[in-house]
Scaffold this motif. Structure first.
Motif, PDB file in Angstrom:
ATOM      1  N   ARG A 165      41.520  44.159  47.640  1.00  0.00           N
ATOM      2  CA  ARG A 165      40.608  43.904  46.255  1.00  0.00           C
ATOM      3  C   ARG A 165      40.767  42.443  46.020  1.00  0.00           C
ATOM      4  NH1 ARG A 165      38.655  46.518  41.864  1.00  0.00           N
ATOM      5  NH2 ARG A 165      39.146  48.683  42.516  1.00  0.00           N
ATOM      6  N   LEU A 166      42.114  41.899  46.153  1.00  0.00           N
ATOM      7  CA  LEU A 166      42.417  40.547  45.608  1.00  0.00           C
ATOM      8  C   LEU A 166      41.643  39.603  46.849  1.00  0.00           C
ATOM      9  CD1 LEU A 166      44.127  38.293  44.228  1.00  0.00           C
ATOM     10  CD2 LEU A 166      45.904  38.569  45.921  1.00  0.00           C
ATOM     11  N   LEU A 167      41.495  40.083  47.916  1.00  0.00           N
ATOM     12  CA  LEU A 167      40.830  39.181  49.063  1.00  0.00           C
ATOM     13  C   LEU A 167      39.319  39.139  48.979  1.00  0.00           C
ATOM     14  CD1 LEU A 167      43.204  40.216  52.053  1.00  0.00           C
ATOM     15  CD2 LEU A 167      43.482  38.134  50.642  1.00  0.00           C
ATOM     16  N   GLU A 168      38.990  40.332  48.152  1.00  0.00           N
ATOM     17  CA  GLU A 168      37.415  40.239  47.980  1.00  0.00           C
ATOM     18  C   GLU A 168      37.127  39.070  47.252  1.00  0.00           C
ATOM     19  OE1 GLU A 168      36.392  44.007  46.414  1.00  0.00           O
ATOM     20  OE2 GLU A 168      37.109  45.032  48.077  1.00  0.00           O
ATOM     21  N   GLU A 169      38.096  38.843  46.035  1.00  0.00           N
ATOM     22  CA  GLU A 169      37.941  37.656  45.338  1.00  0.00           C
ATOM     23  C   GLU A 169      38.116  36.302  45.804  1.00  0.00           C
ATOM     24  OE1 GLU A 169      36.536  37.637  42.202  1.00  0.00           O
ATOM     25  OE2 GLU A 169      36.198  39.710  41.802  1.00  0.00           O
ATOM     26  N   LEU A 170      39.422  36.322  46.702  1.00  0.00           N
ATOM     27  CA  LEU A 170      39.877  35.106  47.016  1.00  0.00           C
ATOM     28  C   LEU A 170      39.160  34.574  48.081  1.00  0.00           C
ATOM     29  CD1 LEU A 170      43.643  34.962  46.800  1.00  0.00           C
ATOM     30  CD2 LEU A 170      41.899  33.559  45.497  1.00  0.00           C
TER      31      LEU A 170
END
Ligand code: ADP
Ligand code: MG
Length: 264
Positions: free
Chosen positions: A204-209
């Protein structure tokens, strides 16, 4: 432009070798995600890079823009442009966030007049309540508030390279989005684009980052590197392919209250 170059880094803690030859290069504007099983050495890597006491570097080198990072004190590493967002941010009773930020900002050669405005702007960007500015650093903050606090410091101090250890832990979905967007923005805007090494378990964090590179740290080494598709793959396969060789369980078999009754 900045470049953090880690090569063949080996380190021990408490007598055991945790890092067994880590190679990784992070440049300005790049986002690298490091994933890996619990206990693989991810936080150890972040601590060794920032110079936390208690770790012995037994091999390899780390440079930031050709300067030998490992020979510097922690504060010198910070002044050289390295930032660590800790997995478990330290509570510091008696020192307010505001005082700490002001001191760090001035120590990095900038004027104190700038800092107040910067802090307020950054707090607004990530929805960090201003009341925390005057309270003791991290004391009695929830896990998510501590992570916002780390992100606020990142925004105000504007380092060259940031290591963010489980930045997403404890953040609710909305806070996660705000924090991730702030970090992502830093990789394209400001005084110099930020280079990021983010440690996480979640896509989930990587989808944004939107990391450029994803690495698997296991058994103290980077055992695989790829693009964002590696994170997606790990989500379904787990780390089975990278696991330590486990011994057969030999202890007593645990009592199973829902198992078949015996001798009744
Ligand atoms: P993670 O990849 O989950 O962040 P860590 O880097 O925190 O893993 O820990 C790696 C290994 O080092 C673990 O097995 C941990 O128990 C061990 N370790 C960490 N700190 C110490 C210490 N101070 N003394 C002994 N062992 C430690
Ligand atoms: Mg960790």
């Amino acid at each position: 432009m900045s470049e953090l170059v880690i090569s063949g880094l080996k380190a021990t803690v408490g007598g055991s070798e945790i890092l067994r030859g880590v190679d990784l290069t992070v440049r300005s504007g790049e986002v690298h995600a490091v994933m890996g099983p619990n206990g693989a050495g991810k936080s150890t890597l972040s601590h060794v890079l920032m110079g936390k006491p208690g770790y012995d570097v037994t091999g390899g080198s780390v440079t930031l823009d050709d300067a030998d990072l490992l020979s510097m004190e922690t504060w010198e590493r910070a002044q050289a442009g390295l930032f660590l967002g800790m997995q478990y941010p330290t509570e510091v009773p008696g020192v307010s966030l505001d005082a700490m930020l002001r001191a760090s900002f001035v120590a990095s050669g900038r004027t104190p007049e700038e800092v107040t405005d910067r802090v307020l702007v950054e707090a607004g960007r990530i929805g960090f309540d201003e009341k925390f500015l005057t309270r003791p650093l991290n004391v009695d903050l929830s896990g998510g508030e501590k992570k916002r606090n780390e992100t606020l410091q990142l925004g105000v101090l504007a380092p060259q390279i940031a290591i963010l250890d489980e930045l997403d832990s404890g953040l609710d979905v909305d806070a996660l989005r705000m924090v991730a967007r702030r970090v992502k923005a830093a990789t394209t805007e400001g005084d110099g684009p930020l280079g990021v090494l983010v440690i996480t378990h979640y896509s989930r964090l990587l989808e944004e980052l939107q990391p450029d590179h994803v690495h698997v740290l296991a058994k103290g080494q980077i055992l695989a590197s790829g693009g964002p598709e590696l994170a997606t793959e790990l989500e379904s396969t787990g780390y089975a392919g990278y696991a330590e060789e486990e011994e057969e369980p030999s202890g007593p078999v645990e009592f199973d209250p829902f198992g078949e009754p015996h001798g009744v």
